[in-house]
Design a protein around this motif. Structure first.
Motif, PDB file in Angstrom:
ATOM      1  N   VAL A 107       4.414  -8.613   8.345  1.00 53.74           N
ATOM      2  CA  VAL A 107       3.339  -7.831   8.984  1.00 53.74           C
ATOM      3  C   VAL A 107       1.988  -7.962   8.262  1.00 53.74           C
ATOM      4  O   VAL A 107       0.949  -8.020   8.916  1.00 53.74           O
ATOM      5  CB  VAL A 107       3.746  -6.339   9.126  1.00 53.74           C
ATOM      6  N   HIS A 108       2.023  -8.077   6.953  1.00 52.06           N
ATOM      7  CA  HIS A 108       0.750  -8.095   6.215  1.00 52.06           C
ATOM      8  C   HIS A 108       0.230  -9.497   5.949  1.00 52.06           C
ATOM      9  O   HIS A 108      -0.912  -9.816   6.261  1.00 52.06           O
ATOM     10  CB  HIS A 108       0.893  -7.321   4.893  1.00 52.06           C
ATOM     11  N   THR A 109       1.069 -10.334   5.358  1.00 51.45           N
ATOM     12  CA  THR A 109       0.579 -11.659   4.941  1.00 51.45           C
ATOM     13  C   THR A 109       1.425 -12.801   5.483  1.00 51.45           C
ATOM     14  O   THR A 109       1.376 -13.923   4.983  1.00 51.45           O
ATOM     15  CB  THR A 109       0.505 -11.746   3.397  1.00 51.45           C
ATOM     16  N   GLY A 110       2.213 -12.510   6.526  1.00 46.25           N
ATOM     17  CA  GLY A 110       3.017 -13.563   7.142  1.00 46.25           C
ATOM     18  C   GLY A 110       4.089 -14.096   6.198  1.00 46.25           C
ATOM     19  O   GLY A 110       4.682 -13.364   5.415  1.00 46.25           O
ATOM     20  N   TYR A 142      10.849  -5.768  13.095  1.00 49.25           N
ATOM     21  CA  TYR A 142      11.052  -4.561  12.275  1.00 49.25           C
ATOM     22  C   TYR A 142      11.876  -3.566  13.070  1.00 49.25           C
ATOM     23  O   TYR A 142      11.856  -3.578  14.308  1.00 49.25           O
ATOM     24  CB  TYR A 142       9.703  -3.934  11.919  1.00 49.25           C
ATOM     25  N   PRO A 143      12.578  -2.668  12.377  1.00 51.18           N
ATOM     26  CA  PRO A 143      13.273  -1.593  13.103  1.00 51.18           C
ATOM     27  C   PRO A 143      12.246  -0.773  13.910  1.00 51.18           C
ATOM     28  O   PRO A 143      11.071  -0.695  13.522  1.00 51.18           O
ATOM     29  CB  PRO A 143      13.884  -0.746  11.981  1.00 51.18           C
ATOM     30  N   ASN A 144      12.701  -0.164  14.998  1.00 49.79           N
ATOM     31  CA  ASN A 144      11.800   0.561  15.914  1.00 49.79           C
ATOM     32  C   ASN A 144      10.920   1.589  15.235  1.00 49.79           C
ATOM     33  O   ASN A 144       9.781   1.827  15.628  1.00 49.79           O
ATOM     34  CB  ASN A 144      12.613   1.269  17.004  1.00 49.79           C
ATOM     35  N   SER A 145      11.455   2.210  14.181  1.00 50.46           N
ATOM     36  CA  SER A 145      10.710   3.284  13.515  1.00 50.46           C
ATOM     37  C   SER A 145       9.428   2.766  12.857  1.00 50.46           C
ATOM     38  O   SER A 145       8.582   3.551  12.450  1.00 50.46           O
ATOM     39  CB  SER A 145      11.607   3.951  12.477  1.00 50.46           C
ATOM     40  N   TYR A 146       9.298   1.441  12.741  1.00 46.23           N
ATOM     41  CA  TYR A 146       8.106   0.901  12.086  1.00 46.23           C
ATOM     42  C   TYR A 146       6.956   0.648  13.069  1.00 46.23           C
ATOM     43  O   TYR A 146       6.049  -0.129  12.798  1.00 46.23           O
ATOM     44  CB  TYR A 146       8.461  -0.365  11.288  1.00 46.23           C
ATOM     45  N   GLU A 147       7.044   1.297  14.223  1.00 44.30           N
ATOM     46  CA  GLU A 147       6.004   1.320  15.251  1.00 44.30           C
ATOM     47  C   GLU A 147       5.278   0.005  15.472  1.00 44.30           C
ATOM     48  O   GLU A 147       5.822  -0.898  16.081  1.00 44.30           O
ATOM     49  CB  GLU A 147       5.018   2.450  14.945  1.00 44.30           C
ATOM     50  N   THR A 148       4.067  -0.117  14.956  1.00 43.50           N
ATOM     51  CA  THR A 148       3.246  -1.284  15.307  1.00 43.50           C
ATOM     52  C   THR A 148       3.518  -2.529  14.463  1.00 43.50           C
ATOM     53  O   THR A 148       2.905  -3.557  14.678  1.00 43.50           O
ATOM     54  CB  THR A 148       1.759  -0.922  15.161  1.00 43.50           C
ATOM     55  N   ALA A 149       4.445  -2.422  13.510  1.00 44.29           N
ATOM     56  CA  ALA A 149       4.674  -3.561  12.606  1.00 44.29           C
ATOM     57  C   ALA A 149       5.104  -4.820  13.362  1.00 44.29           C
ATOM     58  O   ALA A 149       4.758  -5.937  12.966  1.00 44.29           O
ATOM     59  CB  ALA A 149       5.719  -3.197  11.550  1.00 44.29           C
ATOM     60  N   SER A 150       5.835  -4.630  14.469  1.00 43.53           N
ATOM     61  CA  SER A 150       6.316  -5.799  15.213  1.00 43.53           C
ATOM     62  C   SER A 150       5.321  -6.286  16.262  1.00 43.53           C
ATOM     63  O   SER A 150       5.592  -7.267  16.964  1.00 43.53           O
ATOM     64  CB  SER A 150       7.648  -5.481  15.901  1.00 43.53           C
ATOM     65  N   THR A 151       4.195  -5.594  16.399  1.00 45.71           N
ATOM     66  CA  THR A 151       3.242  -6.024  17.428  1.00 45.71           C
ATOM     67  C   THR A 151       1.832  -6.290  16.893  1.00 45.71           C
ATOM     68  O   THR A 151       1.066  -7.027  17.508  1.00 45.71           O
ATOM     69  CB  THR A 151       3.118  -4.949  18.550  1.00 45.71           C
ATOM     70  N   LEU A 155       1.852 -11.918  12.297  1.00 47.34           N
ATOM     71  CA  LEU A 155       2.572 -12.882  13.138  1.00 47.34           C
ATOM     72  C   LEU A 155       2.540 -12.521  14.627  1.00 47.34           C
ATOM     73  O   LEU A 155       3.203 -13.159  15.438  1.00 47.34           O
ATOM     74  CB  LEU A 155       4.020 -13.018  12.650  1.00 47.34           C
ATOM     75  N   GLY A 156       1.746 -11.494  14.954  1.00 49.45           N
ATOM     76  CA  GLY A 156       1.622 -11.106  16.369  1.00 49.45           C
ATOM     77  C   GLY A 156       2.834 -10.333  16.865  1.00 49.45           C
ATOM     78  O   GLY A 156       3.451  -9.590  16.113  1.00 49.45           O
ATOM     79  N   ASP A 157       3.161 -10.548  18.131  1.00 51.87           N
ATOM     80  CA  ASP A 157       4.259  -9.804  18.755  1.00 51.87           C
ATOM     81  C   ASP A 157       5.594 -10.483  18.424  1.00 51.87           C
ATOM     82  O   ASP A 157       5.884 -11.556  18.956  1.00 51.87           O
ATOM     83  CB  ASP A 157       4.037  -9.750  20.269  1.00 51.87           C
ATOM     84  N   ILE A 158       6.356  -9.851  17.561  1.00 49.43           N
ATOM     85  CA  ILE A 158       7.630 -10.461  17.144  1.00 49.43           C
ATOM     86  C   ILE A 158       8.825  -9.664  17.652  1.00 49.43           C
ATOM     87  O   ILE A 158       9.943  -9.814  17.158  1.00 49.43           O
ATOM     88  CB  ILE A 158       7.695 -10.620  15.600  1.00 49.43           C
ATOM     89  N   ARG A 159       8.571  -8.817  18.656  1.00 44.07           N
ATOM     90  CA  ARG A 159       9.678  -8.017  19.188  1.00 44.07           C
ATOM     91  C   ARG A 159      10.777  -8.924  19.753  1.00 44.07           C
ATOM     92  O   ARG A 159      10.483  -9.937  20.376  1.00 44.07           O
ATOM     93  CB  ARG A 159       9.178  -7.064  20.274  1.00 44.07           C
ATOM     94  N   GLY A 160      12.017  -8.543  19.497  1.00 46.55           N
ATOM     95  CA  GLY A 160      13.160  -9.305  20.027  1.00 46.55           C
ATOM     96  C   GLY A 160      13.570 -10.488  19.154  1.00 46.55           C
ATOM     97  O   GLY A 160      14.517 -11.212  19.477  1.00 46.55           O
ATOM     98  N   LYS A 161      12.863 -10.696  18.068  1.00 46.92           N
ATOM     99  CA  LYS A 161      13.202 -11.827  17.195  1.00 46.92           C
ATOM    100  C   LYS A 161      14.197 -11.402  16.100  1.00 46.92           C
ATOM    101  O   LYS A 161      14.100 -10.292  15.611  1.00 46.92           O
ATOM    102  CB  LYS A 161      11.928 -12.384  16.562  1.00 46.92           C
ATOM    103  N   PRO A 162      15.129 -12.234  15.699  1.00 49.44           N
ATOM    104  CA  PRO A 162      15.347 -13.571  16.234  1.00 49.44           C
ATOM    105  C   PRO A 162      16.071 -13.502  17.586  1.00 49.44           C
ATOM    106  O   PRO A 162      17.059 -12.784  17.735  1.00 49.44           O
ATOM    107  CB  PRO A 162      16.244 -14.229  15.179  1.00 49.44           C
ATOM    108  N   GLY A 163      15.563 -14.229  18.555  1.00 46.45           N
ATOM    109  CA  GLY A 163      16.168 -14.276  19.886  1.00 46.45           C
ATOM    110  C   GLY A 163      17.024 -15.524  20.025  1.00 46.45           C
ATOM    111  O   GLY A 163      17.198 -16.289  19.075  1.00 46.45           O
TER     112      GLY A 163
END
Ligand SMILES: Cc1cc2nc3c(=O)[nH]c(=O)nc-3n(C[C@H](O)[C@H](O)[C@H](O)COP(=O)(O)O)c2cc1C
Length: 183
Positions: A107-110, A142-151, A155-163
């Motif tokens: 989330v911070h430095t890739g 990131y786990p859901n509780s980490y709110e915006t960390a996955s979006t 690295l941008g929107d990483i929701r659902g990874k690894p897919g």
């Protein structure tokens, strides 16, 4: 060939990768021991030198592997030092190979904030004289509780990874690695 797939996973991303590695290795006809590290893992049950090929993976937490993995490594390093399996100069052991992998959110430095975790784990194998064939960095949400960390991270929107696409890539890379052992 005797294969170990040793991993730590807190929220399941690394587990998905580990399971894909193991199923691929089995499909290729090799025996694989898949070991998920927990706080209860007993270091005396683990001997990395028992294996020809080790996959070692972890999620990344505060730039490093999971604590149970680091605790295990502390004990293993002590034991291998004591019995002389870690030698000055770390001479290479013919036929011992390792691939070190992580899943990370960056989330911070890739990727930079996952590198210390992989390098940390890799040192165990380098000290023991394994040939390090590759490092795999796989993005994991990131786990859901980490709110915006996955979006909203580096690295941008990483929701659902690894897919499935990422896991397929792992499968192909595992097959590629093992193609060198075909007669
Ligand atoms: C408490 C916590 C700390 C994390 N710290 C990092 C970090 O330092 N660097 C990073 O790239 N990702 C970090 N992540 C993201 C995880 O590495 C990523 O979600 C990974 O896929 C988790 O693997 P697992 O599901 O196997 O536990 C962190 C996640 C959590 C929950």
């Amino acid at each position: 060939m005797k294969v170990l797939n040793l991993y730590y996973s807190l929220s399941g991303n690394t587990k998905k990768v580990a399971e894909r590695i193991s199923s691929t290795v089995e499909e290729l006809g090799h025996e694989v021991n898949t070991v998920k590290i927990t706080v209860n893992t007993d270091a005396s049950d683990v001997d990395l030198l028992d294996y020809d090929f080790v996959f070692n993976g972890s999620g990344v937490y505060q730039w490093l592997p999971g604590e149970p993995m680091m605790d295990l490594f502390d004990e293993l390093r002590e034991r291998y030092n004591e019995i002389g399996d870690i030698k000055p100069g770390s001479p290479k052991r013919k036929g011992k190979m390792a691939v070190v992998y992580c899943t990370y959110g960056g989330v911070h430095t890739g990727k930079h904030e996952a590198t210390p975790a992989v390098k940390y784990m890799e040192q165990m194998y380098d000290h023991l004289g394994f040939y390090i064939l590759d490092e795999w960095y796989i993005i994991g949400e990131y786990p859901n509780s980490y709110e915006t960390a996955s979006t909203e991270g580096r690295l941008g929107d990483i929701r659902g990874k690894p897919g499935e696409k990422d896991l397929k890539e792992i499968e192909e890379k595992t097959k590629g690695l093992f193609s060198q052992f075909k007669n």
